[in-house]
Design an enzyme around this catalytic site. Structure first.
Site, PDB file in Angstrom:
ATOM      1  N   LYS A 113       0.946  -0.958   0.053  1.00  0.00           N
ATOM      2  CA  LYS A 113      -0.153   0.157  -0.111  1.00  0.00           C
ATOM      3  C   LYS A 113       1.045   1.089   0.011  1.00  0.00           C
ATOM      4  O   LYS A 113       1.862   1.307   1.073  1.00  0.00           O
ATOM      5  CB  LYS A 113      -0.808  -0.017   1.357  1.00  0.00           C
ATOM      6  CG  LYS A 113      -2.003   1.105   1.223  1.00  0.00           C
ATOM      7  CD  LYS A 113      -2.759   0.812   2.368  1.00  0.00           C
ATOM      8  CE  LYS A 113      -3.750   2.461   2.647  1.00  0.00           C
ATOM      9  NZ  LYS A 113      -4.441   2.265   3.876  1.00  0.00           N
ATOM     10  N   LYS A 126      -2.178  -1.572  -3.741  1.00  0.00           N
ATOM     11  CA  LYS A 126      -3.234  -0.520  -3.622  1.00  0.00           C
ATOM     12  C   LYS A 126      -2.335   0.820  -4.015  1.00  0.00           C
ATOM     13  O   LYS A 126      -1.512   0.983  -3.257  1.00  0.00           O
ATOM     14  CB  LYS A 126      -3.890  -0.368  -2.371  1.00  0.00           C
ATOM     15  CG  LYS A 126      -4.756   0.716  -2.146  1.00  0.00           C
ATOM     16  CD  LYS A 126      -5.423   0.601  -0.846  1.00  0.00           C
ATOM     17  CE  LYS A 126      -6.175   1.954  -0.654  1.00  0.00           C
ATOM     18  NZ  LYS A 126      -6.222   2.160   0.920  1.00  0.00           N
TER      19      LYS A 126
HETATM   20  C1  PBG Z   1      -7.565   3.241   5.664  1.00  0.00           C
HETATM   21  C2  PBG Z   1      -7.871   3.241   4.406  1.00  0.00           C
HETATM   22  C3  PBG Z   1      -7.534   4.199   3.278  1.00  0.00           C
HETATM   23  C4  PBG Z   1      -7.987   3.621   2.070  1.00  0.00           C
HETATM   24  C5  PBG Z   1      -8.216   2.574   2.553  1.00  0.00           C
HETATM   25  N1  PBG Z   1      -8.369   2.030   3.638  1.00  0.00           N
HETATM   26  C6  PBG Z   1      -7.225   5.390   3.345  1.00  0.00           C
HETATM   27  C7  PBG Z   1      -5.854   5.796   3.775  1.00  0.00           C
HETATM   28  O1  PBG Z   1      -4.765   5.174   3.883  1.00  0.00           O
HETATM   29  O2  PBG Z   1      -5.309   7.044   3.808  1.00  0.00           O
HETATM   30  C8  PBG Z   1      -8.170   4.258   0.807  1.00  0.00           C
HETATM   31  C9  PBG Z   1      -9.291   3.980  -0.216  1.00  0.00           C
HETATM   32  C10 PBG Z   1      -9.712   4.687  -1.191  1.00  0.00           C
HETATM   33  O3  PBG Z   1      -8.724   5.827  -1.394  1.00  0.00           O
HETATM   34  O4  PBG Z   1     -10.470   4.314  -2.014  1.00  0.00           O
HETATM   35  N2  PBG Z   1      -6.276   3.296   6.204  1.00  0.00           N
END
Ligand code: PBG
Length: 327
Positions: A194, A247
């Site tokens: 991520k 992601k």
């Molecule tokens: C929580 C999380 C996030 C997303 C999924 N889980 C936000 C982040 O990490 O700031 C992003 C999902 C999206 O942008 O569609 N940590």
């Protein structure tokens, strides 16, 4: 000419015969946001067509998802502002927003529920873990909180948990806690790879989860790095992750390919809020054909190597697949 690649492109039937990539509605996961209140269906400004639902509104919303042919959802909780605190304790409350949502959905439907396990929606500072006095997100103290949160989701009836916090060692911590409690068959889909991405902007507006100070770069990955994805993916597989997620999706197709070649578990890709928002905005301006772009983005992500696709366009995509617009 001996080789004429155009031969295999001559008509629809020959093209579908030689297609390398195929998608099925059952490969899709639809992310949904649940919020406090009653009768709430509040559109998210930067994500037109996506809503914050109150718990009582979920059964009807889920029926629509199922009718579209989508069998999996990912749940995100948005607690009341007064329920935020330093360590995000509303995340593991047995009567928390996600826990109540799971119970309500499961009393009406057997849709497969995955929950996002993170603290940023629940902490007063908006970071994904517990802070030290100097503002550093303390990795090891956060593990315990994540494990408690994951267990509470599973006890409420979640079918799978998906930690998205990017703390080191959290898959092992969650696996141990679930096993101890007897949930040996509940899978973990790890947001293993991520990135600290600018594509999460609309989500943070949707979930009120933007960090109050600083950014997430001390825990989420630097987008200049590709090889580091191999380390993150391998660590999470070793810790017991059943599915590895990459992601965002669209700008990270190289990473998806790399991870898919490396691991022997299923690979998921998350087409995030910023990707959705860009498509919606461009389509509204008339610059692109929304349906065709949705299809091409999805197919390219599968072509890169994922077998599971999280997308806010899941309902539309399931329909396009059924209609034969994509293979
Ligand atoms: C929580 C999380 C996030 C997303 C999924 N889980 C936000 C982040 O990490 O700031 C992003 C999902 C999206 O942008 O569609 N940590």
């Amino acid at each position: 000419m001996i080789k004429r690649p155009r031969r295999l492109r001559l008509n629809k039937k020959i093209r579908s015969l030689v297609r390398e990539t195929s998608l099925h509605p059952q490969d899709l996961i639809y992310p949904m946001f649940v919020t406090e209140g009653r009768g709430v269906k509040q559109e998210i400004a930067a994500m037109p067509g996506q809503y914050r639902w109150s718990v009582d509104m979920l059964p009807a919303a889920i029926r629509e998802v199922e009718e579209a042919g989508v069998e999996h959802i990912m749940l995100f909780g948005i607690p009341a502002p007064e329920d935020h605190d330093e360590c995000g304790s509303a995340a593991w409350a047995s009567d928390g927003i996600v826990q109540r949502a799971i119970a309500e959905i499961k009393s009406h439907s057997d849709i497969f529920i995955t929950t996002d396990v993170c603290l940023c929606e629940y902490t007063s500072h908006g970071h994904c873990g517990q802070l030290d006095a100097d503002g550093y997100v303390n990795n090891d103290k956060t593990l315990e909180l994540l494990a408690k949160t994951a267990l509470s989701h599973v006890e409420a009836g979640a079918d799978m948990v998906a930690p998205s916090d990017m703390m080191d060692g959290r898959v092992a911590a969650i696996r141990a806690r679930l096993d101890e409690a007897g949930h040996v068959n509940t899978p973990i889909m790890s947001y293993a790879v991520k990135y600290a991405s600018n594509f999460y902007g609309p989500f943070r507006e949707a979930a009120n989860s933007a960090p109050q100070h600083g950014d997430r770069k001390s825990y989420q990955m630097d987008y200049h790095n590709g090889r580091e994805a191999e380390l993150e993916a391998a660590l999470d597989v070793a810790e017991g992750a059943d599915i590895i997620m990459v992601k965002p999706a669209l700008s990270y197709l190289d990473v998806i390919r790399e991870v898919a070649d490396l691991v022997d578990v299923p690979v998921a890709a998350y087409s995030v809020s910023g990707e959705y928002a860009m498509v919606k905005a461009a389509a509204k301006m008339g610059y692109i054909d929304e349906a065709r772009i949705i299809c091409e983005m999805a197919v390219s992500t599968f072509r890169a190597g994922c077998g599971i696709y999280l997308t806010y366009f899941a309902k539309e995509l399931a329909k396009y697949i059924d209609e034969g617009r994509i293979g």
